[in-house]
Scaffold this motif. Structure first.
Motif, PDB file in Angstrom:
ATOM      1  N   SER A  21       0.826  -1.209   0.000  1.00 57.32           N
ATOM      2  CA  SER A  21       0.000   0.000   0.000  1.00 57.32           C
ATOM      3  C   SER A  21       0.857   1.254   0.000  1.00 57.32           C
ATOM      4  O   SER A  21       0.595   2.210  -0.740  1.00 57.32           O
ATOM      5  N   GLY A  22       1.895   1.248   0.841  1.00 55.43           N
ATOM      6  CA  GLY A  22       2.782   2.406   0.908  1.00 55.43           C
ATOM      7  C   GLY A  22       3.507   2.641  -0.402  1.00 55.43           C
ATOM      8  O   GLY A  22       3.662   3.785  -0.842  1.00 55.43           O
ATOM      9  N   LEU A  23       3.940   1.564  -1.027  1.00 59.29           N
ATOM     10  CA  LEU A  23       4.645   1.681  -2.304  1.00 59.29           C
ATOM     11  C   LEU A  23       3.732   2.190  -3.415  1.00 59.29           C
ATOM     12  O   LEU A  23       4.166   2.919  -4.316  1.00 59.29           O
ATOM     13  N   MET A  24       2.437   1.825  -3.350  1.00 65.47           N
ATOM     14  CA  MET A  24       1.491   2.247  -4.379  1.00 65.47           C
ATOM     15  C   MET A  24       1.163   3.735  -4.281  1.00 65.47           C
ATOM     16  O   MET A  24       0.530   4.292  -5.180  1.00 65.47           O
ATOM     17  N   GLU A  31       5.215  -1.139 -11.519  1.00 68.99           N
ATOM     18  CA  GLU A  31       6.599  -0.731 -11.257  1.00 68.99           C
ATOM     19  C   GLU A  31       7.155  -1.351  -9.977  1.00 68.99           C
ATOM     20  O   GLU A  31       8.363  -1.345  -9.749  1.00 68.99           O
ATOM     21  N   ILE A  32       6.285  -1.869  -9.137  1.00 66.57           N
ATOM     22  CA  ILE A  32       6.689  -2.428  -7.843  1.00 66.57           C
ATOM     23  C   ILE A  32       7.195  -3.862  -8.002  1.00 66.57           C
ATOM     24  O   ILE A  32       6.616  -4.660  -8.735  1.00 66.57           O
ATOM     25  N   THR A  33       8.284  -4.183  -7.307  1.00 67.41           N
ATOM     26  CA  THR A  33       8.849  -5.532  -7.353  1.00 67.41           C
ATOM     27  C   THR A  33       8.698  -6.205  -5.985  1.00 67.41           C
ATOM     28  O   THR A  33       8.444  -5.541  -4.972  1.00 67.41           O
ATOM     29  N   VAL A  34       8.878  -7.514  -5.971  1.00 69.73           N
ATOM     30  CA  VAL A  34       8.826  -8.261  -4.706  1.00 69.73           C
ATOM     31  C   VAL A  34       9.939  -7.773  -3.781  1.00 69.73           C
ATOM     32  O   VAL A  34       9.766  -7.682  -2.570  1.00 69.73           O
ATOM     33  N   THR A  35      11.077  -7.431  -4.355  1.00 65.97           N
ATOM     34  CA  THR A  35      12.187  -6.895  -3.559  1.00 65.97           C
ATOM     35  C   THR A  35      11.783  -5.589  -2.888  1.00 65.97           C
ATOM     36  O   THR A  35      12.074  -5.363  -1.706  1.00 65.97           O
ATOM     37  N   ASP A  36      11.101  -4.719  -3.645  1.00 61.30           N
ATOM     38  CA  ASP A  36      10.613  -3.454  -3.070  1.00 61.30           C
ATOM     39  C   ASP A  36       9.701  -3.731  -1.874  1.00 61.30           C
ATOM     40  O   ASP A  36       9.837  -3.096  -0.820  1.00 61.30           O
ATOM     41  N   ILE A  37       8.771  -4.662  -2.057  1.00 61.87           N
ATOM     42  CA  ILE A  37       7.799  -4.989  -1.009  1.00 61.87           C
ATOM     43  C   ILE A  37       8.500  -5.569   0.212  1.00 61.87           C
ATOM     44  O   ILE A  37       8.211  -5.181   1.355  1.00 61.87           O
ATOM     45  N   SER A  38       9.445  -6.481  -0.019  1.00 63.54           N
ATOM     46  CA  SER A  38      10.168  -7.125   1.081  1.00 63.54           C
ATOM     47  C   SER A  38      10.977  -6.109   1.879  1.00 63.54           C
ATOM     48  O   SER A  38      10.990  -6.133   3.118  1.00 63.54           O
ATOM     49  N   GLN A  39      11.637  -5.214   1.187  1.00 71.89           N
ATOM     50  CA  GLN A  39      12.434  -4.195   1.868  1.00 71.89           C
ATOM     51  C   GLN A  39      11.545  -3.239   2.658  1.00 71.89           C
ATOM     52  O   GLN A  39      11.887  -2.859   3.783  1.00 71.89           O
ATOM     53  N   LYS A  40      10.425  -2.877   2.065  1.00 75.10           N
ATOM     54  CA  LYS A  40       9.499  -1.971   2.736  1.00 75.10           C
ATOM     55  C   LYS A  40       8.914  -2.610   3.991  1.00 75.10           C
ATOM     56  O   LYS A  40       8.719  -1.946   5.017  1.00 75.10           O
ATOM     57  N   ALA A  41       8.629  -3.913   3.925  1.00 75.70           N
ATOM     58  CA  ALA A  41       8.050  -4.637   5.059  1.00 75.70           C
ATOM     59  C   ALA A  41       9.115  -5.095   6.053  1.00 75.70           C
ATOM     60  O   ALA A  41       8.790  -5.631   7.113  1.00 75.70           O
TER      61      ALA A  41
END
Length: 204
Positions: A21-24, A31-41
């Motif tokens: 949600s934050g990345l969106m 444009e969002i990757t699993v790496t982006d999500i993992s790092q954010k979480a």
């Protein structure tokens, strides 16, 4: 032990969903990757893949959970039909208040999937649930509509979704009760009354 495990899993999944949600708010879903999500979480990719196949599975599961909850809330609408002919401009329908409360509790995700960077799939699912609910109410009331039913339902559903989107985007300044009352006035009495262009049946 099982309950502790379930709570830990739910907490991790919530962290992952909140990260998405934050990345969106910053970029589009594509444009969002699993790496982006993992790092954010603040988790590793392995933890992500324990719960989801990929980012599309994450989005689909998250939206399905939200839709399931909204369906359960919408079932309460039939219990509210009895007061539809009452003082709707003074007291909002309870299930509408509950919808706004649910959106507020899940504001981060709701704002993301209903916002400009959302995928566009959730609004369609949400509108479908609202349409089904209105059709159930219509069958219960058994009233004759003055315009074709499909257009009336489309109009009401579109208005509800737009109001919810506006409320989320503007920071949810009003309480769920206040928003439900605003929506009840606009839906129950019509835009002309809400705009002050027409008096209601009480002459107010």
């Amino acid at each position: 032990m099982a309950k502790q495990t379930d709570r830990r899993i739910n907490r991790t999944k919530r962290m992952i969903r909140d990260a998405l949600s934050g990345l969106m708010e910053e970029k589009t879903f594509e444009e969002i990757t699993v790496t982006d999500i993992s790092q954010k979480a603040d988790i590793n990719r392995g933890t992500f893949y324990l719960h989801y196949q990929d980012k599309y599975d994450l989005l689909e599961q998250s939206e399905s959970e939200i839709i399931k909850d909204i369906r359960n809330i919408s079932k309460q609408s039939l219990q509210s039909v009895k007061i539809l002919n009452g003082s709707i401009i003074d007291k909002p329908l309870p299930f509408v208040v509950n919808i706004f409360e649910y959106f507020k509790e899940n504001a981060v995700f709701m704002k993301a999937i209903l916002g400009p960077k959302g995928t566009g799939s959730f609004p369609i699912k949400f509108k479908s649930v609202l349409s089904e609910n209105l059709k159930r109410i219509k069958k219960t009331i058994r009233a004759d509509t003055l315009v074709p039913e499909e257009y009336l339902i489309s109009y009401i559903v579109g208005a509800h979704v737009s109001v919810l989107q506006r409320w989320l985007a503007s920071g949810m300044k009003e309480t769920p009760h206040e928003m439900a009352l605003i929506l009840s006035k606009m839906t129950g009495m019509g835009p002309a009354y809400a705009a002050g262009l027409r008096k209601n049946e009480r002459g107010i």
